[in-house]
Design a protein around this motif. Structure first.
Motif, PDB file in Angstrom:
ATOM      1  N   ARG A  86       0.614  -0.769   0.001  1.00 32.51           N
ATOM      2  CA  ARG A  86       0.247  -0.247  -0.171  1.00 32.51           C
ATOM      3  C   ARG A  86       0.577   1.535  -0.280  1.00 32.51           C
ATOM      4  O   ARG A  86       0.301   2.204  -0.415  1.00 32.51           O
ATOM      5  N   PHE A  87       1.484   1.240   0.683  1.00 32.58           N
ATOM      6  CA  PHE A  87       2.989   2.403   0.636  1.00 32.58           C
ATOM      7  C   PHE A  87       3.854   2.047   0.312  1.00 32.58           C
ATOM      8  O   PHE A  87       4.761   1.499   0.533  1.00 32.58           O
ATOM      9  N   GLU A  88       4.192   2.906  -1.075  1.00 31.66           N
ATOM     10  CA  GLU A  88       5.645   2.962  -1.890  1.00 31.66           C
ATOM     11  C   GLU A  88       6.466   3.794  -1.093  1.00 31.66           C
ATOM     12  O   GLU A  88       6.246   4.556  -0.500  1.00 31.66           O
ATOM     13  N   VAL A  89       7.508   2.692  -0.522  1.00 37.79           N
ATOM     14  CA  VAL A  89       8.559   3.369   0.069  1.00 37.79           C
ATOM     15  C   VAL A  89       9.038   4.530  -1.339  1.00 37.79           C
ATOM     16  O   VAL A  89       9.751   3.782  -2.061  1.00 37.79           O
ATOM     17  N   ALA A  90       9.624   5.129  -0.200  1.00 35.92           N
ATOM     18  CA  ALA A  90      10.034   6.358  -1.152  1.00 35.92           C
ATOM     19  C   ALA A  90      11.777   6.419  -1.280  1.00 35.92           C
ATOM     20  O   ALA A  90      12.129   5.625  -0.413  1.00 35.92           O
ATOM     21  N   LYS A  91      11.761   6.315  -2.608  1.00 32.80           N
ATOM     22  CA  LYS A  91      13.704   6.590  -2.243  1.00 32.80           C
ATOM     23  C   LYS A  91      14.619   7.704  -3.128  1.00 32.80           C
ATOM     24  O   LYS A  91      13.947   9.081  -3.470  1.00 32.80           O
ATOM     25  N   ILE A 108       3.505   7.995   6.627  1.00 32.51           N
ATOM     26  CA  ILE A 108       4.656   8.831   6.758  1.00 32.51           C
ATOM     27  C   ILE A 108       5.755   8.495   5.795  1.00 32.51           C
ATOM     28  O   ILE A 108       6.923   9.151   5.611  1.00 32.51           O
ATOM     29  N   ALA A 109       6.274   7.346   7.152  1.00 30.92           N
ATOM     30  CA  ALA A 109       8.005   6.529   7.618  1.00 30.92           C
ATOM     31  C   ALA A 109       7.884   5.996   5.126  1.00 30.92           C
ATOM     32  O   ALA A 109       9.163   6.189   5.515  1.00 30.92           O
ATOM     33  N   ALA A 110       6.585   5.341   5.077  1.00 28.48           N
ATOM     34  CA  ALA A 110       7.438   5.367   3.368  1.00 28.48           C
ATOM     35  C   ALA A 110       7.622   6.477   2.741  1.00 28.48           C
ATOM     36  O   ALA A 110       8.405   6.089   2.552  1.00 28.48           O
ATOM     37  N   SER A 111       6.737   8.165   3.339  1.00 28.02           N
ATOM     38  CA  SER A 111       7.105   8.604   2.130  1.00 28.02           C
ATOM     39  C   SER A 111       8.040   9.275   2.461  1.00 28.02           C
ATOM     40  O   SER A 111       9.386   9.858   2.368  1.00 28.02           O
ATOM     41  N   LEU A 112       9.049   8.942   4.159  1.00 32.41           N
ATOM     42  CA  LEU A 112      10.314   9.427   4.262  1.00 32.41           C
ATOM     43  C   LEU A 112      11.381   8.483   3.554  1.00 32.41           C
ATOM     44  O   LEU A 112      12.552   9.072   4.065  1.00 32.41           O
ATOM     45  N   GLY A 113      10.980   7.147   2.817  1.00 33.25           N
ATOM     46  CA  GLY A 113      12.005   6.616   2.849  1.00 33.25           C
ATOM     47  C   GLY A 113      12.449   5.063   3.681  1.00 33.25           C
ATOM     48  O   GLY A 113      13.459   4.928   3.247  1.00 33.25           O
ATOM     49  N   PHE A 114      11.585   4.967   4.317  1.00 32.86           N
ATOM     50  CA  PHE A 114      11.878   3.771   5.315  1.00 32.86           C
ATOM     51  C   PHE A 114      10.721   2.912   5.169  1.00 32.86           C
ATOM     52  O   PHE A 114       9.858   3.599   5.313  1.00 32.86           O
ATOM     53  N   GLY A 115      11.118   1.927   5.330  1.00 27.32           N
ATOM     54  CA  GLY A 115      10.470   0.793   4.934  1.00 27.32           C
ATOM     55  C   GLY A 115      10.293  -0.358   6.830  1.00 27.32           C
ATOM     56  O   GLY A 115      10.485   1.051   7.433  1.00 27.32           O
ATOM     57  N   ALA A 116       8.662  -0.613   6.865  1.00 27.55           N
ATOM     58  CA  ALA A 116       8.438  -1.633   7.864  1.00 27.55           C
ATOM     59  C   ALA A 116       9.920  -1.766   9.043  1.00 27.55           C
ATOM     60  O   ALA A 116       9.101  -1.359   9.877  1.00 27.55           O
TER      61      ALA A 116
END
Lengths: 296, 215
Positions: free
Chosen positions: A39-44, A95-103
């Motif tokens: 669902r949340f694509e982790v940003a790069k 929010i974490a995913a948008s900052l580039g941090f995966g679960a």
């Protein structure tokens, strides 16, 4: 219902873990399977220049998020499996995913209401997502992104209670909430004929309600809906919210860059918010619109 | 300073209830502890057994747990309703009484055996031996440790905050919801506690001087 939530959580974490590989330098090109159902694509290659909080996250390669863990469907931790589920937890992961941090790069820390400001001010956590109402007094110590949810004080009563239909029926009733919380201060100030009972946690209040020791539990309707969804045969939320609480993401004061980033995420998130809501709080059958962020 | 002045209502309400908890619990604990202490040195075996059992079970149970039983367990029994304040006083008294009893017993042990033998020799029964001969001497010896027990009781009252008693321990919860800095609020609470303990220490010195004997 709990099983479904658990399943959702497990699949979500699995998806995130898979997709998170994409962020790591060692696994480049190995992320196609994960991304399609995450669902949340982790940003790069995220860069937020001028955000001390973000610099600290990158440096330790991990994001530390403050959450609640005793609020079903909002911020909840299953004691048996350690799985965290709920609306706030999903928002925090987003929010974490948008900052580039995966679960796998998230560390959740349960922070009780009382220590929220000090945890943010001391830098124990990077940001806080846990039924955190935006108030002017708190803004003197911390900054808020959002609001990402709007609710208000509601009443939870036993399903077979016919006397309490709204806050107007509280005269002479015993009402329970968390020690010193804003809802209980509101009851004391504006409903002087009501007897108040205060316990450390909402769960203790809900237990007192099922035992018949108190007539109603009061706090933000969102939290109460979460409890009602857990035990719909015995508990029900009555009336309309009679205050307005806006939940925000608690941030270190002065980190305008990170705040703007999260506000942008909420504004441009399309239907992500609605999906998160439907999978968590929405299970109680309620439909809610995402509130507009307050960027001022 | 603003934190204290702007929320003065909280501090006065909180410490008023702390003092109510403390004074009632202290009196009940002193009486109950005196009885249990006497049980523990009684010549009757079954009384000694009851006293020992009471002290060992209650003293070995954390105060929070006793409070929990009182606040959540008692209402389940469908007995007449008792306010949370009174339940907290009961829990604190029952708990502190064990410490009072043990402190008293240590005092009783400082009174030479000859005193009790002499009292018995002139025909005093056990009750009078205790109240006229042993306890007055024992109390004198135990003032310093007894005051420590009461100082601990004063601080233990803050446990009641979690069980629906609005006392000093709950002030921080209220402050945080009002958006006040938590640490500043806690420092003010700590300061008032230091002052209250100071009063108890002063009382201890007075009592020691009053009951001083030339040795």
């Amino acid at each position: 219902m709990r099983k479904k939530a658990l399943l959702l959580g497990v699949s979500l974490v699995a998806a995130l873990t898979l997709s998170a590989c994409g962020g790591g330098p060692a696994n480049d090109g190995d992320n196609t399977a994960g991304d399609s159902n995450s669902r949340f694509e982790v940003a790069k290659d995220v860069s937020l220049s001028g955000s001390p909080t973000f610099d600290a996250m990158v440096k330790r390669d991990k994001v530390i998020i403050g959450v609640k863990e005793d609020q079903p469907n909002l911020g909840y931790r299953d004691a048996a499996t350690g799985e965290r589920t709920g609306f706030d937890v999903e928002i925090a992961t987003w929010i974490a995913a948008s900052l580039g941090f995966g679960a796998d790069q998230i560390e959740f820390k349960a922070i009780p209401s009382v220590s929220r400001e000090s945890a943010i001010v001391n830098g124990d956590i990077d940001y806080y997502v846990g039924t955190y109402s935006i108030t002017d007094a708190r803004k003197e110590q911390v900054d808020f992104a959002g609001p990402y949810f709007i609710t208000g004080q509601g009443l939870l009563v036993a399903a077979d209670n016919d006397t309490i239909k709204s806050e107007k029926d509280l005269k002479g009733m015993r009402v329970c909430s968390a020690t010193g919380s804003t809802p209980i201060q509101n009851i004391k100030d504006n409903f002087p004929d009501t007897k108040t009972v205060e316990f450390d946690t909402y769960s203790q209040c809900v237990e007192a309600l099922t035992d018949g020791q108190v007539d109603a539990v009061t706090t933000d309707a969102a939290i109460l809906i979460g409890y009602a969804a857990q035990d719909p045969d015995n508990l029900t939320v009555v009336g309309e919210p009679f205050t307005v609480e806006k939940y925000g993401v608690g941030l270190a004061k002065g980190d305008a860059v990170l705040r703007a980033h999260i506000n942008d995420l909420f504004t441009n998130g399309n239907d992500t918010w609605t999906q998160i809501y439907d999978d968590t709080l929405g299970q109680s059958g309620t439909k809610v619109q995402q509130p507009e962020v307050d960027a001022s | 300073m603003d934190t204290l002045l702007n929320n003065f209502d909280l501090f006065t309400e909180g410490f008023k209830n702390t003092l109510i908890l403390f004074s009632f619990s202290a009196i009940i604990a002193l009486v109950l502890g005196g009885v249990v202490g006497a049980f523990r040195v009684s010549p009757v075996t079954s009384m000694r057994a009851v006293g020992t059992f009471y002290v060992n079970t209650i003293r070995n149970t954390p105060l929070t747990l006793i409070m929990f039983f009182c606040a959540f367990g008692y209402p389940k029994l469908q007995l007449p309703e008792i306010s949370y304040m009174n339940l907290a006083i009961i829990a604190l008294s029952v708990y502190t009484a064990t410490y009072v009893a043990e402190t008293l017993r240590s005092g009783i042990n400082t009174v030479p055996l000859g005193q009790a033998e002499a009292a018995r020799a002139i025909g005093l029964p056990f009750g009078q031996t205790m109240t006229l001969i042993i306890l007055p001497q024992a109390f004198r010896a135990v003032i310093p440790p007894m005051m420590s027990v009461f100082i601990a009781l004063l601080k233990n009252t803050t446990v009641a905050a979690g069980f629906s008693v609005m006392e000093a321990g709950a002030v921080k919860n209220y402050l945080s919801e009002r958006g006040e800095p938590a640490i500043v609020g806690l420092l003010w609470v700590a300061l008032v506690f230091i002052l209250l303990v100071g009063v108890l220490a002063f009382l201890q010195r007075k009592l020691e001087n009053m009951w001083k004997v030339a040795r």
